[in-house]
Design an enzyme around this catalytic site. Structure first.
Site, mmCIF file in Angstrom:
data_model
loop_
_atom_site.group_PDB
_atom_site.id
_atom_site.type_symbol
_atom_site.label_atom_id
_atom_site.label_comp_id
_atom_site.label_asym_id
_atom_site.label_seq_id
_atom_site.Cartn_x
_atom_site.Cartn_y
_atom_site.Cartn_z
ATOM 1 C CD GLU A 210 -2.723 -1.461 0.150
ATOM 2 O OE1 GLU A 210 -2.907 -0.499 -0.637
ATOM 3 O OE2 GLU A 210 -3.254 -2.572 -0.020
ATOM 4 C CB CYS A 244 -1.648 7.157 1.605
ATOM 5 S SG CYS A 244 -3.080 6.216 2.166
#
Length: 455
Positions: A210, A244
């Site tokens: 990720e 993010c």
């Protein structure tokens, strides 16, 4: 340290094999103990995160980390029994029965980042334990107070053969990534993700990565500019942009780009009437990261960009790492801010003459973790759905895909590989094992064996 980590992994693997695949009640008990850590340490967790960041919204920390973590556990606990059921598969043969079974992998490692030391650690642990695995988790070193608290409290609830929290710096992280896990989850930067994947590959350890990237916002001509500005101001400043999937840059019709930038600043000023001493306005994690952000702004301005800052701030706020929201106009590809993931409260707003031109620009960059669109033009939305590669697409909002545990999370290309959260996480951390039962009579099967007829 690597020897100690390897021995700990060995103990977890032996414990997993001795105990066998855990039943539903065992998994639910592990999830309950995860919830105990959050419930018992609500205030301590919030204060530890505020101390590590030098200022982090306590309301957001409680909402995201405590309430969000508990909701993740509740959702998973409610659905887990259904997820664990074997699924029948019709192969079109009346003599063969097939079930798809979800078996635990064994021991799963997780490496979690500083920007979400509690919530992202819980996203990992809940999925890993729900799938019936043991877990080793490397906690972030940039949040020492939070990581120490979490490691201590996980140690109170779990034997080290079930869940082991590991602390340490880059050397420990490197050693951790070399361990022979049955699966490894890494959340962090693309650069570090490459290194983790290279180490894992040496042991053929499958990885879920990720990562990050430059998440674009497409503003169509049909967009409501004031609504767009309000939602961008809120989404960009959640945890000061240290998320993010935070919008990284905005692509807007040229004639509205400056008005949109002014609108974002105006809405930000309503949300944050002041910055200094405002507990709602999160600080940047470290002096190093603050200096990097300032360097991005300085580089852009030196190369011709114009900067608009919240409350007209021009310098570092005395005694804090609270970086003022900075809108950049007239940026170019030569500027570092247009090449690097920003990860802070800086937002370039780029004017384009057409949606097609904006789309070509975004397509020229690496595939992002998230993409956003504002407007109601069905053709533009269709084009993004069918042509633009990103981890996710959100229409008329930003960041809200994070608020629902049912939505699979992950990137594509340079922004990551694999999906987790909810049932997607349960499946990622499971071995999808077909169980095939042959019901045909022996006489029927004999006809399929040699000697075969000639001609």
């Amino acid at each position: 340290m690597e020897h100690e980590l390897s021995e700990a992994l060995g103990r977890q693997k032996k414990s997993f094999m001795r105990a066998g695949y855990p039943a539903l009640d065992v998994r639910l008990d592990r999830l309950r103990r995860l919830a105990n850590v959050l419930d018992r340490n609500r205030n301590e967790i919030v204060e530890a995160e505020a101390a590590d960041f030098g200022g982090r919204s306590r309301f957001l920390s409680h909402s995201a980390d405590i309430l969000g973590g508990l909701e993740i556990i509740r959702h998973t606990s409610d659905q887990l029994g259904e997820w664990m059921k074997a699924q029948p598969l019709d192969v079109g043969d009346p003599d063969v029965d097939v079930e798809l079974s979800f078996a635990p992998l064994g021991v799963v490692g997780a490496m979690t980042p500083w920007n979400g030391p509690v919530l992202i650690s819980y996203l990992a642990l809940v999925g890993i334990l729900a799938a019936g695995n043991r877990a080793m988790i490397k906690l972030p070193e940039l949040t020492p107070s939070t990581s120490s608290l979490l490691a201590r409290e996980l140690g109170r609830e779990f034997d080290a053969a079930e869940v082991l929290a590991v602390q340490g710096g880059a050397d420990v992280a490197a050693a951790f990534s070399r361990l022979q896990f049955d699966h490894l989850l890494f959340t962090g930067s693309t650069e570090t993700g490459r290194k983790v994947m290279m180490e894992a590959a040496k042991n053929l350890v499958p990885v879920t990565l990720e990562l990050g990237g430059k998440c674009p916002v497409f503003v169509g001509r049909s967009a409501d500019i004031d609504m767009t500005a309000a939602r961008l101001a809120h989404g960009k400043l959640l945890f000061a942009g240290q998320v993010c999937v935070t919008p990284d840059y905005v692509l807007a019709p040229r004639q509205v780009a400056e008005r949109l930038a002014e609108g974002i600043l105006a809405h930000a000023q309503q949300l944050y009437p002041s910055i200094a001493g405002n507990d709602d306005y999160s600080a940047i994690i470290s002096d190093k990261h603050y200096a990097r952000l300032q360097g991005l702004v300085d580089d852009a301005v030196a190369k011709g960009a114009s900067a608009k800052q919240l409350h007209g701030a021009r310098a570092r706020l005395a005694g804090s790492r609270q970086f003022p929201l900075t809108l950049l106009l007239e940026t170019s590809a030569s500027m570092a801010v247009m090449r690097e993931e920003i990860f802070g409260p800086i937002l370039p707003v780029i004017g384009f003459d057409s949606f097609e031109e904006a789309a070509r620009y975004a397509q020229s960059l690496a595939r992002p973790l998230a993409s956003y669109y504002f407007g109601d033009d069905l053709e533009e939305m269709r084009w993004l759905r069918e042509n633009f590669q990103a981890g996710s697409l959100t229409l008329n909002d930003v960041v809200s895909q994070l608020f629902h545990e049912q939505i699979p999370f992950g990137g594509v290309g340079a922004s990551g590989m694999g999906r987790y959260r909810g049932v997607a996480g349960f499946r990622t951390f499971s071995n999808l094992m077909p169980v095939v039962t042959q019901n045909a009579a022996e006489a029927k099967l004999e006809k399929l064996r040699p000697p075969y007829p000639v001609g």
